[in-house]
Design a protein around this motif. Structure first.
Motif, mmCIF file in Angstrom:
data_model
loop_
_atom_site.group_PDB
_atom_site.id
_atom_site.type_symbol
_atom_site.label_atom_id
_atom_site.label_comp_id
_atom_site.label_asym_id
_atom_site.label_seq_id
_atom_site.Cartn_x
_atom_site.Cartn_y
_atom_site.Cartn_z
ATOM 1 N N ASP A 44 57.662 18.101 9.177
ATOM 2 C CA ASP A 44 58.665 19.053 9.660
ATOM 3 C C ASP A 44 58.308 20.419 9.096
ATOM 4 O O ASP A 44 58.278 20.603 7.874
ATOM 5 N N GLU A 46 59.897 22.981 8.588
ATOM 6 C CA GLU A 46 60.899 23.532 7.675
ATOM 7 C C GLU A 46 60.632 23.127 6.228
ATOM 8 O O GLU A 46 61.050 23.815 5.300
ATOM 9 N N ASP A 47 59.941 22.010 6.038
ATOM 10 C CA ASP A 47 59.669 21.549 4.679
ATOM 11 C C ASP A 47 58.627 22.396 3.954
ATOM 12 O O ASP A 47 58.521 22.331 2.721
ATOM 13 N N ALA A 49 58.704 25.391 3.284
ATOM 14 C CA ALA A 49 59.363 26.331 2.376
ATOM 15 C C ALA A 49 59.682 25.712 1.034
ATOM 16 O O ALA A 49 59.980 26.432 0.067
ATOM 17 N N ARG A 270 69.964 17.630 10.953
ATOM 18 C CA ARG A 270 68.805 18.358 11.439
ATOM 19 C C ARG A 270 68.208 17.689 12.675
ATOM 20 O O ARG A 270 68.380 16.508 12.931
ATOM 21 N N ASN A 271 67.481 18.487 13.436
ATOM 22 C CA ASN A 271 66.658 18.039 14.565
ATOM 23 C C ASN A 271 67.406 17.156 15.570
ATOM 24 O O ASN A 271 66.963 16.054 15.889
ATOM 25 N N THR A 289 70.649 21.804 11.758
ATOM 26 C CA THR A 289 70.479 21.944 10.308
ATOM 27 C C THR A 289 71.567 22.830 9.717
ATOM 28 O O THR A 289 71.879 23.897 10.264
#
Length: 401
Positions: A44, A46-47, A49, A270-271, A289
């Motif tokens: 993902d 987003e991970d 970060a 999320r998602n 999210t």
């Protein structure tokens, strides 16, 4: 202190979905006593970060990136090789090379594998490096359960995956020093499917961080003052969650709103898949999210977990109970946790039962508060991560002896 190779199929940070909660707390436990070399995947974007935060916890870190669409294409190679598609999905020569390098340079004492598909990176080190495997659930049975819920050709692929993955799980368990599952029921299920390894199978329960998930008066409500929010939390690209919210929205929610038009169903996670997004409307809110699920739990009028296809202990239920919220779920989830209605966990096998239990929470705030206190007391007493994961320490000490 041991040198531990820890292999996880998904970045174990942040702990914001079921498997990541368990893998994160396992990592956190391991680094307290050992030097941990972590090999994992990011699936993902987003991970990305959070890599810096994870590297502070575990500096010896190797990450593989997975494009979900390309990964699915790559997984189809399993049709040619005759293996489970899950194995082909995660196969990466670069991760194999990193494991070999770490083992050669640092003298790994033991490998800890989280999720059966990751064992393919640890088995080449056998027998020199003993292997401990946290299967969590019997994943092969999950795939078999999915099949009737889908049409051809996916139903055929799911049945095939169930068969091939079970064969691999049995092979891994036969080579592992010990295998772990999240509940005694899951452990017993696998022992029946793999009797040759039954003596080396045990359960290690999930836990909940009752300091993080705790009633906090300062949490602002995300809801409108005049609505009665019924809340579900979870990763919304996960099939059991998708099925559960769709079932609740179709079979229970209209009848709830018939009694109380102010009820709104909040799907927090999320998602969200297309089927979940399609539910959004005046009576259903799909958040996607959120930065923190705790305000949604803290201010919910009712919390539900209607998972018809579920295995093991559901972290989402433990977290809600730790927030002093009673939860309405299905019998299998309640049995896995071991709580009853007196402990703040209601179970119902059908839509009528879910309607009755949810209605009870909606119309009785004083009872909900009373049962919420009981729910928090229950998880505080029985679901400490430290207490459960300490069982792993003995096995690490034993394989080093």
């Amino acid at each position: 202190m041991a040198n531990v190779l820890y292999l996880v199929h998904r970045l174990p940070f942040p702990p914001n979905k079921g498997d990541k909660v368990r893998s994160y707390h396992l990592l956190k436990h391991l680094v307290q006593r050992h030097r941990v070399f972590l090999g994992t995947f990011i699936d993902d974007p987003e991970d990305e970060a959070h890599v810096g935060e994870l590297s502070q916890l575990c500096p010896d870190l190797h990450i593989e990136r997975v494009d979900a669409r390309w990964g699915k294409v790559q997984a189809l190679r399993g049709l040619l090789t005759g293996e489970a598609l899950s194995l082909a999905f995660y196969r990466r020569p670069s991760l194999h090379a990193w494991v070999r390098e770490v083992a050669a340079r640092h003298g790994i004492d033991v490998s800890v594998v989280f999720s059966g598909a990751m064992a393919q990176f640890a088995t080449p080190l056998l027998p020199k490096v003993p292997m401990l495997v946290d299967f969590v659930d019997v994943d092969s049975t999950k795939w078999t359960q999915y099949a009737p819920e889908h049409t051809w050709p996916m139903s055929v692929l799911y049945r095939r995956e169930g068969r091939r993955l079970l064969a691999y799980e049995r092979e891994v368990a036969a080579q592992a020093r010990q295998s772990f599952f999240v509940t005694p029921k899951e452990a017993a299920l696998f022992q029946g499917l793999a009797p040759e390894s039954a003596a080396r199978v045990q359960s290690i329960s999930n836990g909940v961080d009752a300091e993080v998930f705790a009633p906090q008066p300062g949490l602002d409500s995300p809801f409108a003052p005049d609505e009665w929010p019924v809340v579900f939390t979870g990763a919304m690209d996960y099939w059991p969650n998708i099925d559960g919210v769709c079932w609740f929205a179709q079979a229970v929610l209209p009848r709830l709103r018939g009694q109380w038009p102010q009820v709104r169903f909040y799907i927090v996670g999320r998602n969200p898949a297309a089927q979940v997004k399609a539910l959004a409307g005046d009576d259903v809110v799909v958040t996607g999210t959120v930065p923190d699920v705790r305000p949604y739990l803290a201010h919910a009028r009712a919390v539900v977990a209607p998972l018809r296809v579920a295995r093991g202990i559901q972290n989402k239920i433990l977290e809600a109970m730790a927030m002093s919220q009673p939860v309405v779920t299905v019998p299998e989830c309640a049995q896995a946790i071991g709580a009853t209605a007196e402990d703040g966990l209601f179970s119902a096998a059908d839509a009528d039962g879910l309607l009755e239990a949810t209605s009870r929470m909606l119309q009785a705030p004083a009872l909900r508060e009373q049962l919420g206190h009981a729910a928090r007391a229950f998880v505080q007493a029985r679901y400490s991560w430290q207490a459960h994961l300490s069982a792993l320490d003995g096995w690490i000490d034993e394989v080093r002896a």
